[in-house]
Design an enzyme around this catalytic site. Structure first.
Site, mmCIF file in Angstrom:
data_model
loop_
_atom_site.group_PDB
_atom_site.id
_atom_site.type_symbol
_atom_site.label_atom_id
_atom_site.label_comp_id
_atom_site.label_asym_id
_atom_site.label_seq_id
_atom_site.Cartn_x
_atom_site.Cartn_y
_atom_site.Cartn_z
ATOM 1 N N THR B 23 -3.105 1.385 -6.885
ATOM 2 C CA THR B 23 -2.180 0.382 -6.363
ATOM 3 C C THR B 23 -2.979 -0.879 -6.065
ATOM 4 O O THR B 23 -4.059 -0.818 -5.487
ATOM 5 C CB THR B 23 -1.367 0.918 -5.157
ATOM 6 O OG1 THR B 23 -0.296 0.024 -4.899
ATOM 7 C CG2 THR B 23 -2.197 1.088 -3.895
ATOM 8 N N CYS B 29 0.416 -4.352 3.588
ATOM 9 C CA CYS B 29 0.921 -3.035 3.193
ATOM 10 C C CYS B 29 -0.184 -1.989 3.372
ATOM 11 O O CYS B 29 -1.355 -2.331 3.503
ATOM 12 C CB CYS B 29 1.330 -3.018 1.727
ATOM 13 S SG CYS B 29 2.639 -4.173 1.320
ATOM 14 N N HIS B 46 2.636 3.598 -1.377
ATOM 15 C CA HIS B 46 2.396 2.199 -0.994
ATOM 16 C C HIS B 46 3.552 1.753 -0.101
ATOM 17 O O HIS B 46 4.636 1.474 -0.595
ATOM 18 C CB HIS B 46 2.317 1.350 -2.271
ATOM 19 C CG HIS B 46 2.021 -0.102 -2.032
ATOM 20 N ND1 HIS B 46 1.307 -0.862 -2.926
ATOM 21 C CD2 HIS B 46 2.337 -0.940 -1.034
ATOM 22 C CE1 HIS B 46 1.201 -2.099 -2.472
ATOM 23 N NE2 HIS B 46 1.835 -2.185 -1.328
#
Lengths: 209, 158
Positions: B23, B29, B46
């Site tokens: 990711t 995040c 995520h």
């Protein structure tokens, strides 16, 4: 018509937004021109309604380094203004204002970064001022924040801000051209939904004559 | 063979035996990996926001609390066993030094991830969180090795 979701916007609403953005970007271009003493033009703003991953794909490579100045709007219009600068644009500015350039983002010291922050702040303020005068509304801007980092990480900031309301971002994106050169800078306005209605109400009437 | 599987924002993917889960550019995040070494099962989640409130049903992976629960449920369907999971987390940065909700979303994400993992009795065995830079997180599913890539710093192994 009251907009409940970004997807509800029709051709007329998009036209109004494009008009607002043109005026805002125009003012931003003027203030950049006076700071640099160069000719500055602008592109016709593009309006895009995109999902999170699409937003990043449109703006570039998620891991690519970029400089960004971010300001929060509050008052009658709430949302985020984000000014993204890439190296060619940064060097044009630093060359004019400090008489030096950098080879990479890492080379920038506090001095260069503070010049960019101030520049971003002035450009964003001119944009917001133009809109508030045009619509007769009050827009308050926060102290600007600056970040030199991965594009993807920077774009998650507005996403998280609107994350509870929508899965899409309304990107209002204008570019500034310095001395006919298409240098890489993007001015994004990301209005919150309710504020969009305020703008429509104030400007829609004027627009329809 | 799928070599590299990309996980977008508010998403989760699972791989078995081989391949890499990746990711890109986690800002505020958080990336959460779970790995079951016995069956070489790996998952990467995520998340973007701390709590789902009443929105968890439509997009569970967007939120820390519903995301972790849904991830555990999905991985159990592949034969994963919760008490065997090796868990690592990365992200939760403060990209812009600002006050107010924009400034501390990363921090709130970290707190919520820790709380939910504790509630599920999963111990975090490696982490790289907070600070002010974005991170790319990868897991090699054949070994369970989790790496974090950042700008201008060396890659680290969690």
């Amino acid at each position: 018509m009251k907009i409940q979701r970004y997807e509800d916007m029709g051709a007329m609403e998009l036209d109004i937004i494009r008009e607002i953005a043109s005026i805002g970007t125009g003012y931003a271009a003027t203030s950049l021109a006076s700071m640099l003493g160069s000719e500055v033009r602008m592109t016709i703003p593009e309006i895009n309604l995109l999902g999170y991953s699409e937003t990043i794909d449109k703006m570039g490579d998620p891991e690519e380094c970029i400089a960004a100045v971010l300001t929060q709007m509050s008052g009658d219009v709430e949302g985020i203004m984000l000014f993204l600068l890439r190296l060619d644009f940064i060097n044009e500015v630093l060359g004019k204002m400090l008489g030096k350039t950098v080879d990479s983002y890492e080379e920038m010291t506090e001095m260069e970064i503070s010049v960019l922050t101030e520049l971003g702040n002035i450009i964003i303020s001119s944009y917001a001022n133009a809109i508030s005068q045009l619509a007769g509304i009050r827009i308050k801007l926060s102290v600007p924040g600056v970040s030199v980092n991965m594009l993807g990480g920077i774009l998650t900031v507005p996403m998280a801000e609107f994350g509870y309301v929508t899965d899409k971002l309304l990107l209002i994106d204008g570019q500034l051209l310095v001395n006919q050169k298409r240098l890489n800078s993007t001015l994004l306005m990301l209005p919150e939904m309710e504020s969009l209605n305020v703008l429509m109400q104030k400007l829609g009437a004027v627009y329809e004559g | 063979m799928r070599d590299e599987v990309k996980i977008g924002i508010g998403d989760m993917k699972v791989l078995r035996q081989q391949g890499t889960l990746i990711t890109y550019a986690l800002g505020s995040c958080i990336g959460i990996t779970l790995y079951d070494p016995v069956i070489k099962l790996g998952g990467l989640l995520h998340i973007m926001l701390p709590k789902a409130g009443d929105q968890g049903a439509a997009t569970p992976f967007k939120f820390a609390d519903t995301g972790i629960r849904e991830m555990i449920r999905k991985m159990a369907a592949y034969g994963g066993v919760t008490r065997r999971y090796v868990c690592k987390i990365a992200g939760g940065a403060q990209m812009f030094q600002m006050t107010g909700p924009i400034g501390n979303i990363g921090e709130r994400n970290i707190a919520s991830v820790r709380q939910e993992l504790a509630a599920q009795q999963i111990r975090i065995q490696g982490e790289d969180v907070g600070k002010n830079y974005a991170r790319t997180m990868l897991m090699d599913v054949s070994t369970g090795t989790v790496r974090v890539r950042t700008m201008g710093r060396n890659e680290i192994i969690l």
